[in-house]
Design an enzyme around this catalytic site. Structure first.
Site, PDB file in Angstrom:
ATOM      1  N   ASP A  24       0.906  -1.291  -0.038  1.00 28.38           N
ATOM      2  CA  ASP A  24      -0.158   0.192  -0.047  1.00 28.38           C
ATOM      3  C   ASP A  24       0.900   1.363  -0.054  1.00 28.38           C
ATOM      4  O   ASP A  24       1.747   1.354   0.833  1.00 28.38           O
ATOM      5  CB  ASP A  24      -0.971   0.014   1.181  1.00 28.38           C
ATOM      6  CG  ASP A  24      -1.909   0.909   1.163  1.00 28.38           C
ATOM      7  OD1 ASP A  24      -3.010   0.844   1.878  1.00 28.38           O
ATOM      8  OD2 ASP A  24      -1.618   2.052   0.459  1.00 28.38           O
TER       9      ASP A  24
ATOM     10  N   ASP B  38      -3.615   2.635  -5.522  1.00 27.35           N
ATOM     11  CA  ASP B  38      -2.374   2.179  -4.802  1.00 27.35           C
ATOM     12  C   ASP B  38      -2.144   1.298  -4.046  1.00 27.35           C
ATOM     13  O   ASP B  38      -1.270   1.100  -3.141  1.00 27.35           O
ATOM     14  CB  ASP B  38      -2.231   3.541  -4.090  1.00 27.35           C
ATOM     15  CG  ASP B  38      -2.826   3.517  -2.682  1.00 27.35           C
ATOM     16  OD1 ASP B  38      -3.850   3.041  -2.501  1.00 27.35           O
ATOM     17  OD2 ASP B  38      -2.102   4.255  -1.614  1.00 27.35           O
ATOM     18  N   GLU B  39      -2.871   0.008  -4.180  1.00 32.16           N
ATOM     19  CA  GLU B  39      -2.660  -1.165  -3.653  1.00 32.16           C
ATOM     20  C   GLU B  39      -2.596  -2.346  -4.477  1.00 32.16           C
ATOM     21  O   GLU B  39      -3.313  -2.542  -5.430  1.00 32.16           O
ATOM     22  CB  GLU B  39      -3.786  -1.347  -2.367  1.00 32.16           C
ATOM     23  CG  GLU B  39      -4.048  -0.433  -1.631  1.00 32.16           C
ATOM     24  CD  GLU B  39      -5.446  -0.499  -0.595  1.00 32.16           C
ATOM     25  OE1 GLU B  39      -5.761  -1.658  -0.421  1.00 32.16           O
ATOM     26  OE2 GLU B  39      -6.213   0.513  -0.439  1.00 32.16           O
TER      27      GLU B  39
HETATM   28  P1  TTP Z   1      -5.388   5.087   0.857  1.00 31.37           P
HETATM   29  O1  TTP Z   1      -4.049   3.985   0.643  1.00 31.37           O
HETATM   30  O2  TTP Z   1      -6.738   4.747   1.392  1.00 31.37           O
HETATM   31  O3  TTP Z   1      -4.759   6.327   1.500  1.00 31.37           O
HETATM   32  P2  TTP Z   1      -3.471   7.054   1.359  1.00 31.37           P
HETATM   33  O4  TTP Z   1      -2.536   6.012   0.335  1.00 31.37           O
HETATM   34  O5  TTP Z   1      -3.737   8.385   0.939  1.00 31.37           O
HETATM   35  O6  TTP Z   1      -2.799   6.998   2.635  1.00 31.37           O
HETATM   36  P3  TTP Z   1      -2.308   5.788   3.590  1.00 31.37           P
HETATM   37  O7  TTP Z   1      -0.598   6.140   3.798  1.00 31.37           O
HETATM   38  O8  TTP Z   1      -2.893   5.644   4.910  1.00 31.37           O
HETATM   39  O9  TTP Z   1      -2.079   4.462   2.891  1.00 31.37           O
HETATM   40  O10 TTP Z   1      -5.937   5.608  -0.726  1.00 31.37           O
HETATM   41  C1  TTP Z   1      -5.394   5.816  -1.846  1.00 31.37           C
HETATM   42  C2  TTP Z   1      -5.465   7.113  -2.524  1.00 31.37           C
HETATM   43  O11 TTP Z   1      -6.992   6.982  -2.887  1.00 31.37           O
HETATM   44  C3  TTP Z   1      -5.456   8.276  -1.610  1.00 31.37           C
HETATM   45  O12 TTP Z   1      -3.828   8.686  -1.802  1.00 31.37           O
HETATM   46  C4  TTP Z   1      -6.451   9.321  -2.316  1.00 31.37           C
HETATM   47  C5  TTP Z   1      -7.567   8.342  -2.816  1.00 31.37           C
HETATM   48  N1  TTP Z   1      -8.596   8.302  -1.910  1.00 31.37           N
HETATM   49  C6  TTP Z   1      -9.680   9.132  -2.239  1.00 31.37           C
HETATM   50  O13 TTP Z   1      -9.727  10.153  -3.121  1.00 31.37           O
HETATM   51  N2  TTP Z   1     -10.777   9.563  -1.302  1.00 31.37           N
HETATM   52  C7  TTP Z   1     -10.885   8.512   0.014  1.00 31.37           C
HETATM   53  O14 TTP Z   1     -11.763   8.365   0.809  1.00 31.37           O
HETATM   54  C8  TTP Z   1      -9.597   7.739   0.179  1.00 31.37           C
HETATM   55  C9  TTP Z   1      -9.530   6.791   1.459  1.00 31.37           C
HETATM   56  C10 TTP Z   1      -8.659   7.602  -0.627  1.00 31.37           C
HETATM   57 MG    MG Z   2      -2.272   4.337   0.490  1.00 31.99          MG
END
Ligand code: TTP
Ligand code: MG
Length: 357
Positions: free
Chosen positions: A12, A110-111
């Site tokens: 992730d 992103d995962e």
């Molecule tokens: P996530 O992997 O949930 O969050 P993140 O990568 O920003 O943070 P973390 O370090 O906790 O993993 O989501 C990936 C991307 O998806 C995030 O950068 C932006 C987008 N996203 C949205 O647009 N709206 C949302 O509600 C979420 C949760 C994510």
């Molecule tokens: Mg993330």
């Protein structure tokens, strides 16, 4: 199936959208950064897509109204969503990850899940491989990620979230239950806010509480989901890492632990699957025109059935309503249902859609 115990990675990216923005604007480094709607000095509508860890210190989080983010942290750097840029970074990262896995499954932007069972002999080698992946992504993409290593997708996913950012968490099968036990039940894939409240009412707060609960009562209270929750609380998950093509559609399906004749259970699960599909659609900033459902009866007879709208939408309400309506036509009182699924396709980017309307 081979007898070898599986080893699964969940990767992730850390604060993905803002991390890409920081890479493009080195002057942002060390400052709070928020990506999302225009805050318009606190009067803006719309939400935070994501924010970096500096902004999280102020209490800003994904999904929060942008006006509230502004109140919490007016000094942050606010950037509009540049989806093309993140999509390009995403496809480069996925290209790297894919090479490390025998089976690869992208999950949102992103995962990804990687089945690396056949590439390593044990968890020590798996850890070395994970460090190699982190190094390559940092070197080529100038971005950090967090990796969870576990015996299945469920444990790997929860592990990747355990030490963020730039984390690496290894959970062997024999430690999975102990690892999960102190975590809140919300961490399990299926637990939404409603279920969380209901569990809390039963005195179940942690995954450990759930694992120690009477499985029969859980099944009586939550139906098939109860059984699944119980298995997950014990760190069990048999789902495979599944290769998917380019994102032309987003879908979720579920095979019930036991075939069911209860329409309410089917609708309940369908609503949940729709919510998950919707979350992915929103994450990728897309609007869809076509909704398709899949129903499989106990005898494996399978029907898919779709509807194309005259317009593209990103509304969960529409998705749930259409999916229910489509499934309704196929539920039969004389036949138990084995599987239900929902898919959206025919995408238009939300930006484009906004320009059209
Ligand atoms: P996530 O992997 O949930 O969050 P993140 O990568 O920003 O943070 P973390 O370090 O906790 O993993 O989501 C990936 C991307 O998806 C995030 O950068 C932006 C987008 N996203 C949205 O647009 N709206 C949302 O509600 C979420 C949760 C994510
Ligand atoms: Mg993330």
């Amino acid at each position: 199936m081979s007898g070898k115990k599986r080893i699964i990675f969940h990767v992730d990216m850390d604060h993905f959208f803002t991390a890409v923005e920081e890479r493009e604007h080195p002057e942002f480094k060390g400052k709070p950064v928020v990506v999302g709607a225009d805050p318009k000095e606190g009067k803006g509508r719309g939400v935070v897509s994501t924010c970096n860890y500096e902004a999280r210190e102020f209490g800003v989080e994904s999904g929060m109204p942008i006006s509230r983010a502004w109140k919490l942290c007016p000094e942050a750097i606010y950037q509009p969503v540049n989806y093309e840029l993140y999509a390009k970074a995403s496809s480069e990262i996925m290209g790297i990850l894919r090479r490390y896995a025998d089976k690869f499954e992208q999950w949102g932007i992103d995962e990804a899940f990687l089945d690396i069972t056949l590439r390593v002999d044990d968890y020590d080698e798996a850890e070395i491989l994970a460090h190699e992946i982190k190094r390559e992504i940092l070197k080529n993409e100038k971005l950090t990620c967090s990796i969870g290593i576990g015996p299945n997708k469920l444990v790997a996913k929860i592990a990747s979230d355990f030490q963020k950012p730039d984390g690496l968490t290894v959970v062997k099968e024999e430690n999975a239950e102990k690892f999960l036990a102190p975590l809140p039940v919300r961490k399990l894939l299926w637990v939404g806010r409603k279920t969380e409240q209901k569990l809390k009412g039963m005195g179940i707060k942690t995954i450990g509480d759930l694992a120690n609960y009477d499985a029969t009562v859980l099944a009586e209270t939550f139906g098939v989901m109860g059984t699944q929750l119980y298995l997950m609380a014990h760190g069990m998950d048999r789902s495979e890492v599944e290769e998917r093509g380019e994102v032309k559609s987003i879908s979720r399906e579920l095979t019930f632990e036991e075939d069911t004749a209860d329409f309410e259970i089917v609708f309940d699960i369908l609503d949940k699957l729709s919510r998950e599909v919707h979350r992915d659609v929103a994450k990728q900033n897309l609007c869809f025109k076509t909704v398709t459902v899949k129903v499989r009866y106990e005898n494996f007879e399978t029907h898919t059935h779709g509807k194309t709208l005259p317009f593209a939408t990103d509304r969960l309400q529409y998705l749930q309503k259409i999916a229910r309506k489509l499934v309704q036509d196929w539920l039969r009182p004389d036949r138990k249902t084995r599987l239900v699924g929902v898919r959206v396709s025919n995408f238009v980017s939300a930006e484009k859609q906004k320009k059209l309307t």
